[in-house]
Design a protein around this motif. Sequence first.
Motif, PDB file in Angstrom:
ATOM      1  N   ILE A 179       1.055  -1.113  -0.155  1.00  0.00           N
ATOM      2  CA  ILE A 179      -0.048  -0.068  -0.075  1.00  0.00           C
ATOM      3  C   ILE A 179       0.833   1.322   0.082  1.00  0.00           C
ATOM      4  N   ASN A 180       0.668   1.872  -1.038  1.00  0.00           N
ATOM      5  CA  ASN A 180       1.668   3.313  -1.065  1.00  0.00           C
ATOM      6  C   ASN A 180       1.014   4.567  -1.495  1.00  0.00           C
ATOM      7  N   GLY A 181      -0.308   4.563  -1.577  1.00  0.00           N
ATOM      8  CA  GLY A 181      -0.981   5.813  -1.580  1.00  0.00           C
ATOM      9  C   GLY A 181      -2.307   5.843  -1.257  1.00  0.00           C
ATOM     10  N   LEU A 182      -2.737   7.273  -0.971  1.00  0.00           N
ATOM     11  CA  LEU A 182      -4.056   7.483  -0.675  1.00  0.00           C
ATOM     12  C   LEU A 182      -4.592   8.772  -1.075  1.00  0.00           C
ATOM     13  N   LEU A 183      -5.668   8.575  -1.983  1.00  0.00           N
ATOM     14  CA  LEU A 183      -6.371   9.860  -2.552  1.00  0.00           C
ATOM     15  C   LEU A 183      -7.809  10.222  -1.855  1.00  0.00           C
ATOM     16  N   LEU A 184      -7.874  11.371  -1.527  1.00  0.00           N
ATOM     17  CA  LEU A 184      -8.829  12.135  -0.758  1.00  0.00           C
ATOM     18  C   LEU A 184      -9.672  13.038  -1.605  1.00  0.00           C
ATOM     19  N   ILE A 185     -10.827  12.644  -2.016  1.00  0.00           N
ATOM     20  CA  ILE A 185     -11.687  13.732  -2.813  1.00  0.00           C
ATOM     21  C   ILE A 185     -12.919  14.235  -1.868  1.00  0.00           C
ATOM     22  N   HIS A 186     -12.884  15.450  -1.776  1.00  0.00           N
ATOM     23  CA  HIS A 186     -14.081  15.882  -0.919  1.00  0.00           C
ATOM     24  C   HIS A 186     -15.055  16.271  -2.006  1.00  0.00           C
ATOM     25  N   LEU A 187     -16.473  16.083  -1.812  1.00  0.00           N
ATOM     26  CA  LEU A 187     -17.551  16.168  -2.615  1.00  0.00           C
ATOM     27  C   LEU A 187     -18.323  17.497  -2.002  1.00  0.00           C
ATOM     28  N   PRO A 188     -19.063  17.987  -2.933  1.00  0.00           N
ATOM     29  CA  PRO A 188     -19.274  17.603  -4.454  1.00  0.00           C
ATOM     30  C   PRO A 188     -18.435  18.373  -5.256  1.00  0.00           C
ATOM     31  N   ASP A 189     -17.632  19.397  -4.691  1.00  0.00           N
ATOM     32  CA  ASP A 189     -16.607  20.249  -5.481  1.00  0.00           C
ATOM     33  C   ASP A 189     -15.178  20.315  -5.347  1.00  0.00           C
ATOM     34  N   GLY A 190     -14.690  19.262  -4.856  1.00  0.00           N
ATOM     35  CA  GLY A 190     -13.209  19.255  -4.380  1.00  0.00           C
ATOM     36  C   GLY A 190     -12.799  19.831  -2.935  1.00  0.00           C
ATOM     37  N   PRO A 191     -11.579  20.066  -2.705  1.00  0.00           N
ATOM     38  CA  PRO A 191     -10.544  19.596  -3.718  1.00  0.00           C
ATOM     39  C   PRO A 191     -10.332  18.193  -3.221  1.00  0.00           C
ATOM     40  N   THR A 192      -9.186  17.821  -4.234  1.00  0.00           N
ATOM     41  CA  THR A 192      -8.490  16.329  -4.337  1.00  0.00           C
ATOM     42  C   THR A 192      -7.237  16.406  -3.744  1.00  0.00           C
ATOM     43  N   ALA A 193      -6.818  15.621  -2.796  1.00  0.00           N
ATOM     44  CA  ALA A 193      -5.426  15.528  -2.323  1.00  0.00           C
ATOM     45  C   ALA A 193      -4.897  13.979  -2.350  1.00  0.00           C
ATOM     46  N   LEU A 194      -3.730  14.069  -2.764  1.00  0.00           N
ATOM     47  CA  LEU A 194      -2.966  12.929  -3.177  1.00  0.00           C
ATOM     48  C   LEU A 194      -1.771  12.634  -2.175  1.00  0.00           C
ATOM     49  N   PHE A 195      -1.886  11.737  -1.317  1.00  0.00           N
ATOM     50  CA  PHE A 195      -0.943  11.390  -0.150  1.00  0.00           C
ATOM     51  C   PHE A 195      -0.056  10.124  -0.501  1.00  0.00           C
ATOM     52  N   LYS A 196       1.182  10.162  -0.257  1.00  0.00           N
ATOM     53  CA  LYS A 196       1.877   8.894  -0.047  1.00  0.00           C
ATOM     54  C   LYS A 196       1.523   8.323   1.248  1.00  0.00           C
ATOM     55  N   LEU A 197       1.332   6.887   1.355  1.00  0.00           N
ATOM     56  CA  LEU A 197       0.962   6.189   2.621  1.00  0.00           C
ATOM     57  C   LEU A 197       1.950   5.070   2.822  1.00  0.00           C
ATOM     58  N   SER A 198       2.574   5.335   4.098  1.00  0.00           N
ATOM     59  CA  SER A 198       3.578   4.565   4.414  1.00  0.00           C
ATOM     60  C   SER A 198       3.551   4.096   5.893  1.00  0.00           C
ATOM     61  N   SER A 199       4.563   3.353   6.387  1.00  0.00           N
ATOM     62  CA  SER A 199       4.787   3.187   7.840  1.00  0.00           C
ATOM     63  C   SER A 199       3.504   2.368   8.530  1.00  0.00           C
ATOM     64  N   ILE A 200       2.801   1.645   7.890  1.00  0.00           N
ATOM     65  CA  ILE A 200       1.433   0.909   8.245  1.00  0.00           C
ATOM     66  C   ILE A 200       1.765   0.099   9.233  1.00  0.00           C
ATOM     67  N   LYS A 201       1.005   0.152  10.369  1.00  0.00           N
ATOM     68  CA  LYS A 201       0.719  -0.832  11.432  1.00  0.00           C
ATOM     69  C   LYS A 201      -0.519  -1.162  11.849  1.00  0.00           C
ATOM     70  N   TYR A 202      -0.932  -2.491  11.696  1.00  0.00           N
ATOM     71  CA  TYR A 202      -2.090  -2.926  11.762  1.00  0.00           C
ATOM     72  C   TYR A 202      -2.437  -2.979  13.703  1.00  0.00           C
ATOM     73  N   LYS A 203      -3.747  -3.058  13.819  1.00  0.00           N
ATOM     74  CA  LYS A 203      -4.173  -3.084  15.294  1.00  0.00           C
ATOM     75  C   LYS A 203      -3.809  -4.174  15.862  1.00  0.00           C
TER      76      LYS A 203
END
Length: 321
Positions: A179-203
């Motif tokens: 897993i290397n990315g997270l795309l966050l889209i706010h509706l209805p008119d944006g904005p859209t942010a692209l993040f690099k996703l790293s260092s994941i540790k599960y519960k």
Amino acid sequence: MKKKNSNTPQISNERNPEIKKMEKTLGFLRNKRKRSELARDLMDAKREDKKKRRMKRKKLEEELGDKAPPKQVPNTLDNTREPDVTFIKEDDDEIFEDIEADEFTSYFNRETTPKTLITTNQGIDYKIAEHFCKTELAYLIPNSSYYKRRNYHLKEIIQYCKNRDFTDIIVINEDNKQINGLLLIHLPDGPTALFKLSSIKYKKDIQFKAGSTDAMPELILNNFDTRLGTTIGRMIAALFPHDPNFKGRRVITFHNQRDFVFVRQHRYTFDSNEKVRIQEIGPRFTLKLRSLQHGTFDSKYGEFEWIRKKELTTSRRVFFL
């Protein structure tokens, strides 16, 4: 410039001459075994010297009380960052007027309730992102639902969400079993942010973790100080309900440090009226902003407000959030 009071005792910060001599010798040793032994001895000597100086400083503070010399603040990348013209000042009314009229105004005016759709990128073979979305992200973000991506294009998903009163879309990207990315889209008119996703540790991988709870969480946003950082902070805040359940003692933190956003979830417990301790629930991961786009996602004709480029990072002390 203020002059130091010569009558006030000062703690010397000069290191032991023996340490300096060992550091100098280390650079000329060619024998690997002897060099390793000297490096180990040097680390022990530094640790012991640091401990002695700390104990000496503590003893001096106890003797002098209020007259003790002030504690020294070390220079770090955070407190020596280069000034940014987009830093938000408390007396800048024009910027606050712009903020109050942005895309998240309806949320902060309590006109909308957050409702998030979570999905993945197309062509997933190993189901790692799907597992992360179902078991971790859907639990972290209240009032969110996971939908399998299938063969739908992102523009079709955006239109689907608009018709069903979703306020946000999160797309998790998986590539080569990671897993290397997270795309966050706010509706209805944006904005859209692209993040690099790293260092994941599960519960399940967090030691001594607290039990899960469905209580509405409190939200903490730290160090989103620039105009860009404020937009990202408000975008994140719009994912969470307005009224947290304080009795649930559940808190989610988005801590920005050097443009890395560290995400943590805890429960806190009161041991007494004065003492409180926290226990991590999980999951934990790190985000780093790659781009911010006006409107909803459009890879072909989208207008970008900000894109991370190498030429923007002219120094290690330049940060954007």
